[in-house]
Design a protein around this motif. Structure first.
Motif, PDB file in Angstrom:
ATOM      1  N   LEU A 118       0.821  -1.213   0.000  1.00 51.45           N
ATOM      2  CA  LEU A 118       0.000   0.000   0.000  1.00 51.45           C
ATOM      3  C   LEU A 118       0.853   1.260   0.000  1.00 51.45           C
ATOM      4  CD1 LEU A 118      -2.820  -1.029   2.520  1.00 51.45           C
ATOM      5  CD2 LEU A 118      -3.035  -0.730   0.052  1.00 51.45           C
ATOM      6  N   VAL A 119       1.918   1.244   0.797  1.00 54.51           N
ATOM      7  CA  VAL A 119       2.785   2.422   0.855  1.00 54.51           C
ATOM      8  C   VAL A 119       3.431   2.683  -0.506  1.00 54.51           C
ATOM      9  CG1 VAL A 119       4.923   3.330   1.842  1.00 54.51           C
ATOM     10  CG2 VAL A 119       3.223   2.266   3.329  1.00 54.51           C
ATOM     11  N   SER A 121       2.319   1.706  -3.453  1.00 53.29           N
ATOM     12  CA  SER A 121       1.334   2.057  -4.482  1.00 53.29           C
ATOM     13  C   SER A 121       0.772   3.460  -4.287  1.00 53.29           C
ATOM     14  CB  SER A 121       0.188   1.048  -4.481  1.00 53.29           C
ATOM     15  OG  SER A 121      -0.487   1.046  -3.229  1.00 53.29           O
ATOM     16  N   TYR A 122       0.680   3.920  -3.029  1.00 51.95           N
ATOM     17  CA  TYR A 122       0.133   5.244  -2.766  1.00 51.95           C
ATOM     18  C   TYR A 122       1.174   6.350  -2.955  1.00 51.95           C
ATOM     19  CZ  TYR A 122      -4.010   2.994  -0.782  1.00 51.95           C
ATOM     20  OH  TYR A 122      -5.143   2.248  -0.602  1.00 51.95           O
ATOM     21  N   SER A 123       2.388   6.098  -2.505  1.00 55.43           N
ATOM     22  CA  SER A 123       3.437   7.123  -2.604  1.00 55.43           C
ATOM     23  C   SER A 123       4.199   6.912  -3.909  1.00 55.43           C
ATOM     24  CB  SER A 123       4.386   7.038  -1.402  1.00 55.43           C
ATOM     25  OG  SER A 123       4.940   5.744  -1.318  1.00 55.43           O
ATOM     26  N   ARG A 134       9.585   5.619   2.153  1.00 58.10           N
ATOM     27  CA  ARG A 134       9.166   4.258   1.792  1.00 58.10           C
ATOM     28  C   ARG A 134      10.177   3.235   2.295  1.00 58.10           C
ATOM     29  NH1 ARG A 134       7.620   6.497  -3.409  1.00 58.10           N
ATOM     30  NH2 ARG A 134       9.584   5.713  -4.292  1.00 58.10           N
ATOM     31  N   GLU A 215       2.035  11.167   5.378  1.00 56.98           N
ATOM     32  CA  GLU A 215       0.825  11.975   5.220  1.00 56.98           C
ATOM     33  C   GLU A 215       1.116  13.451   5.449  1.00 56.98           C
ATOM     34  OE1 GLU A 215      -2.711  14.127   6.258  1.00 56.98           O
ATOM     35  OE2 GLU A 215      -1.191  13.516   7.737  1.00 56.98           O
ATOM     36  N   ILE A 220       1.040  10.829   0.807  1.00 54.21           N
ATOM     37  CA  ILE A 220      -0.192  10.061   0.761  1.00 54.21           C
ATOM     38  C   ILE A 220      -1.298  10.899   1.381  1.00 54.21           C
ATOM     39  CG2 ILE A 220       0.973   7.827   0.851  1.00 54.21           C
ATOM     40  CD1 ILE A 220       0.292   7.656   3.799  1.00 54.21           C
ATOM     41  N   THR A 221      -2.544  10.559   1.070  1.00 54.89           N
ATOM     42  CA  THR A 221      -3.685  11.313   1.587  1.00 54.89           C
ATOM     43  C   THR A 221      -4.115  10.772   2.949  1.00 54.89           C
ATOM     44  OG1 THR A 221      -5.299   9.866   0.512  1.00 54.89           O
ATOM     45  CG2 THR A 221      -4.456  11.733  -0.769  1.00 54.89           C
ATOM     46  N   GLN A 224      -5.890   7.418   2.535  1.00 55.10           N
ATOM     47  CA  GLN A 224      -4.945   6.327   2.316  1.00 55.10           C
ATOM     48  C   GLN A 224      -4.235   5.950   3.613  1.00 55.10           C
ATOM     49  OE1 GLN A 224      -2.575   8.131  -0.749  1.00 55.10           O
ATOM     50  NE2 GLN A 224      -3.844   7.335  -2.416  1.00 55.10           N
ATOM     51  N   GLN A 227      -6.487   3.719   5.673  1.00 60.13           N
ATOM     52  CA  GLN A 227      -6.510   2.349   5.177  1.00 60.13           C
ATOM     53  C   GLN A 227      -5.261   1.584   5.608  1.00 60.13           C
ATOM     54  OE1 GLN A 227      -7.131   2.087   0.972  1.00 60.13           O
ATOM     55  NE2 GLN A 227      -7.243  -0.153   0.968  1.00 60.13           N
ATOM     56  N   ILE A 228      -4.117   2.263   5.559  1.00 61.92           N
ATOM     57  CA  ILE A 228      -2.881   1.612   6.014  1.00 61.92           C
ATOM     58  C   ILE A 228      -2.932   1.356   7.518  1.00 61.92           C
ATOM     59  CG2 ILE A 228      -0.384   1.883   6.213  1.00 61.92           C
ATOM     60  CD1 ILE A 228      -0.434   3.536   3.682  1.00 61.92           C
TER      61      ILE A 228
END
Length: 319
Positions: A118-119, A121-123, A134, A215, A220-221, A224, A227-228
């Motif tokens: 997730l990290v 894919s989001y960042s 990351r 964040e 990332i938002t 997001q 969710q993490i």
């Protein structure tokens, strides 16, 4: 007793699918087997049986058992039922703990991979700060596994002194190996008063700090990050359950009573059978001792699957 042993064998083969072509070769595998652990008990049972046979056959010379002389067999059968029930419940509880441990370990691995996925894919930014954060999240996950394995196996101090390395990608795209722990972490983890789950909680807090930094820097938002955080909570909960299961062993009185009654039953078994079966009692008692002591030892082996024994989960390979 035979039905109980057959049921346990069928239950194990449902989970572990052995190759039929090499089935008989598994009988000769010594690593991970309980045979070496029960050799002493088997030897004692067979020695008592031989002395009992010699006494009854060559010294006392009893006649064959007559009708009405089986009162001791009836009392012994009651003891047999008690031991069988204790072994069934103990084996069932140990096997459930083993399966639960496997499920929790899979949950830890899956949650860790999901957080990294997730990290990444989001960042999606390729700035220096984004890549550094990351990499910090990935390193924190590895440190969590490092502490998790070291605390459960009791090798935290030696592992910290060695300070293992891990592969990371440098700014120019090359793979390099760097130390896993920082100097600050080495000093913190070497504190002997904190060799418990507190270390994992503190490192999980460091991981949360790294996620919050993503964040705060608008990498990332907020959605997001939430969710993490949900996956992070699942990871911490899995760690907590594993630690509780490792710390909460099967109650000692139950284990002690099982051992005492098993030894009492198998020690007195030759005296019940010798007048009827003679020297064949040696074979009968040997088979019974193998079954009872074997089942009890299997339960002892798998009741705590987090450690360094041959039948424990390979946490080093997982890490």
């Amino acid at each position: 007793s035979f039905c109980t042993l057959l049921f346990l064998c069928q239950l194990i083969t449902m989970v572990v699918q052995y190759n039929p072509a090499t089935y008989w070769s598994t009988l000769l595998i010594w690593k991970g087997s309980v045979m070496g652990s029960i050799l002493l008990q088997l030897g004692i049972s067979l020695s008592v049986t031989i002395m009992c046979i010699v006494y009854y056959v060559y010294i006392k010379s009893h006649d064959k058992v007559k009708d009405g002389d089986d009162w001791d067999s009836f009392v012994h059968s009651l003891l047999n039922h008690s031991v069988s029930l204790l072994l069934v419940f103990r084996s069932d509880l140990a096997y459930k703990r083993y399966l639960r441990g496997r499920h929790l370990l899979d949950s830890v691995i899956n949650c860790s991979l999901r957080i990294i996925s997730l990290v990444c894919s989001y960042s999606v930014g390729e700035t220096y700060k984004a890549r550094r954060l990351r990499e910090e999240v990935r390193r924190s996950i590895l440190v969590l596994f490092f502490l998790f394995r070291g605390i459960l196996t009791g090798t935290v101090q030696s592992a910290i002194q060695q300070n293992p390395t891990y592969e990371r990608r440098s700014w120019d795209g090359k793979l390099i190996r760097v130390p896993l722990l920082t100097e600050k972490q080495k000093v913190t983890f070497q504190d002997a008063s904190k060799q418990d789950s507190t270390l994992i909680i503190e490192e999980a807090f460091e991981l949360s700090t790294a996620l919050n930094a993503l964040e705060e820097d608008k990498i990332i938002t907020q959605a997001q990050l939430c969710q993490i955080d949900k996956v992070m909570q699942e990871l911490i909960e899995s760690f907590r359950e594993i630690w509780c299961m490792h710390d909460a062993q099967i109650p000692f009185p139950y284990v002690q009573l099982t051992h005492v009654l098993t030894v009492l039953f198998l020690t007195t078994l030759p005296f019940v059978l010798v007048r009827r079966y003679g020297w064949f009692t040696l074979v009968t008692v040997g088979m019974a001792a193998l079954a009872y002591y074997g089942i009890n030892q299997v339960a002892m082996e798998i009741q705590d699957p987090f450690g360094t024994d041959a039948n424990d989960f390979d946490l080093k390979e997982t890490y």
